[in-house]
Design a protein around this motif. Structure first.
Motif, PDB file in Angstrom:
ATOM      1  N   LEU A   1       0.647  -1.235  -0.360  1.00 43.24           N
ATOM      2  CA  LEU A   1       0.097  -0.202  -0.300  1.00 43.24           C
ATOM      3  C   LEU A   1       0.976   1.830   0.158  1.00 43.24           C
ATOM      4  CD1 LEU A   1      -2.991   1.111   0.099  1.00 43.24           C
ATOM      5  CD2 LEU A   1      -2.284   1.696   2.743  1.00 43.24           C
ATOM      6  N   PHE A   2       2.169   1.408   0.865  1.00 43.68           N
ATOM      7  CA  PHE A   2       2.770   2.953   1.273  1.00 43.68           C
ATOM      8  C   PHE A   2       3.569   2.645   0.058  1.00 43.68           C
ATOM      9  CE2 PHE A   2       2.571   1.964   5.898  1.00 43.68           C
ATOM     10  CZ  PHE A   2       2.094   2.765   6.021  1.00 43.68           C
ATOM     11  N   HIS A   3       3.834   1.628  -1.119  1.00 41.63           N
ATOM     12  CA  HIS A   3       4.918   1.078  -2.388  1.00 41.63           C
ATOM     13  C   HIS A   3       4.101   1.786  -3.073  1.00 41.63           C
ATOM     14  CE1 HIS A   3       7.724   0.706  -4.753  1.00 41.63           C
ATOM     15  NE2 HIS A   3       7.100  -0.361  -5.642  1.00 41.63           N
ATOM     16  N   VAL A   4       2.435   1.704  -3.507  1.00 41.77           N
ATOM     17  CA  VAL A   4       1.535   1.995  -4.294  1.00 41.77           C
ATOM     18  C   VAL A   4       1.803   3.661  -4.080  1.00 41.77           C
ATOM     19  CG1 VAL A   4      -1.023   1.949  -5.450  1.00 41.77           C
ATOM     20  CG2 VAL A   4      -0.016   0.356  -4.931  1.00 41.77           C
TER      21      VAL A   4
ATOM     22  N   MET B   1       5.379   1.157 -12.448  1.00 46.18           N
ATOM     23  CA  MET B   1       5.770   1.031 -10.704  1.00 46.18           C
ATOM     24  C   MET B   1       7.452   0.573 -10.749  1.00 46.18           C
ATOM     25  SD  MET B   1       2.486  -0.168  -8.711  1.00 46.18           S
ATOM     26  CE  MET B   1       3.860  -0.570  -7.313  1.00 46.18           C
ATOM     27  N   ALA B   2       7.398  -0.349 -11.133  1.00 47.76           N
ATOM     28  CA  ALA B   2       8.692  -1.106 -11.346  1.00 47.76           C
ATOM     29  C   ALA B   2      10.071  -0.010 -12.416  1.00 47.76           C
ATOM     30  CB  ALA B   2       8.336  -2.120 -12.355  1.00 47.76           C
ATOM     31  N   GLU B   3       9.528   0.198 -13.355  1.00 50.78           N
ATOM     32  CA  GLU B   3      10.153   1.099 -14.652  1.00 50.78           C
ATOM     33  C   GLU B   3      10.760   2.653 -13.325  1.00 50.78           C
ATOM     34  OE1 GLU B   3       8.534   1.521 -17.823  1.00 50.78           O
ATOM     35  OE2 GLU B   3       8.644  -0.021 -18.574  1.00 50.78           O
ATOM     36  N   ARG B   4       9.650   3.222 -13.460  1.00 52.90           N
ATOM     37  CA  ARG B   4      10.009   3.845 -12.055  1.00 52.90           C
ATOM     38  C   ARG B   4      10.667   3.512 -11.366  1.00 52.90           C
ATOM     39  NH1 ARG B   4       4.594   5.081 -13.830  1.00 52.90           N
ATOM     40  NH2 ARG B   4       3.898   3.839 -12.016  1.00 52.90           N
ATOM     41  N   SER B   5      10.779   3.033 -10.113  1.00 53.50           N
ATOM     42  CA  SER B   5      11.864   2.051  -9.012  1.00 53.50           C
ATOM     43  C   SER B   5      13.164   2.082  -9.358  1.00 53.50           C
ATOM     44  CB  SER B   5      11.006   0.908  -8.651  1.00 53.50           C
ATOM     45  OG  SER B   5      11.664   0.931  -7.729  1.00 53.50           O
ATOM     46  N   MET B   6      13.065   1.300 -10.457  1.00 53.38           N
ATOM     47  CA  MET B   6      14.272   1.140 -11.517  1.00 53.38           C
ATOM     48  C   MET B   6      15.245   2.676 -11.887  1.00 53.38           C
ATOM     49  SD  MET B   6      14.646  -2.415 -13.385  1.00 53.38           S
ATOM     50  CE  MET B   6      14.439  -1.473 -14.976  1.00 53.38           C
ATOM     51  N   GLN B   7      14.298   3.501 -12.476  1.00 52.51           N
ATOM     52  CA  GLN B   7      14.721   5.017 -12.284  1.00 52.51           C
ATOM     53  C   GLN B   7      15.618   6.402 -11.502  1.00 52.51           C
ATOM     54  OE1 GLN B   7      11.844   6.291 -14.864  1.00 52.51           O
ATOM     55  NE2 GLN B   7      12.115   6.043 -16.879  1.00 52.51           N
ATOM     56  N   GLN B   8      14.879   6.090 -10.094  1.00 49.82           N
ATOM     57  CA  GLN B   8      14.662   6.044  -9.132  1.00 49.82           C
ATOM     58  C   GLN B   8      16.261   5.857  -8.450  1.00 49.82           C
ATOM     59  OE1 GLN B   8      11.994   6.077  -5.448  1.00 49.82           O
ATOM     60  NE2 GLN B   8      13.455   7.826  -4.943  1.00 49.82           N
TER      61      GLN B   8
END
Length: 142
Positions: free
Chosen positions: A24-27, A68-75
């Motif tokens: 939930l917090f990750h979303v 979500m995965a792509e944004r997480s990898m970019q960050q």
């Protein structure tokens, strides 16, 4: 709690609840990290997460899981690049981290010659090494 199975069931339910909160917090973080989504849509996702949390969470993960995965990898890449740049900056500004240029090496050798710490032959050797690109360690005469 009366039996072993009650304790085991409590641990299992607690694990699922903590896992649910983490997702939930990750979303929620991903909703506000997404630059392609407008503010109104972000507000709708947030309200839906408040009033219909489990179903909204499931729909969001299915619909935007890849993003979500792509944004997480970019960050993560940006954080790593920032950390490496910081380390390079700190290492470059530390004393002794930078090698002296040939001009600086000749100037140091000249000041040693002028102070009498080295001989003219040692000065010429150090000068040739500095201008030749090799680094020579002078042998100081006693």
């Amino acid at each position: 709690m009366e039996s072993f199975w009650d304790v085991l069931w409590f641990i299992f339910i607690s694990y699922l609840f903590i896992a649910y909160l983490m997702v939930l917090f990750h979303v929620i973080v991903d909703i506000f990290r997404d630059d392609s989504t407008g503010g109104f849509v972000k507000a709708l996702w947030t309200l839906a997460l408040i009033f219909i949390p489990f179903l909204t969470l499931l729909i969001y993960v299915i619909a935007k899981g890849r993003g979500m995965a792509e944004r997480s990898m970019q960050q993560a890449k940006a954080a790593r690049a920032s950390q490496e740049a910081y380390i390079r900056d700190v290492a470059a500004s530390s004393p002794g981290a930078r090698s002296a240029t040939p001009v600086e090496q000749v100037a140091q050798a000249k000041s040693l010659l002028d102070s009498g710490a080295i001989t003219a032959a040692e000065f010429e050797s150090m000068k040739a090494a500095a201008l030749g690109g090799t680094r020579a360690t002078p042998v100081l005469s006693s």
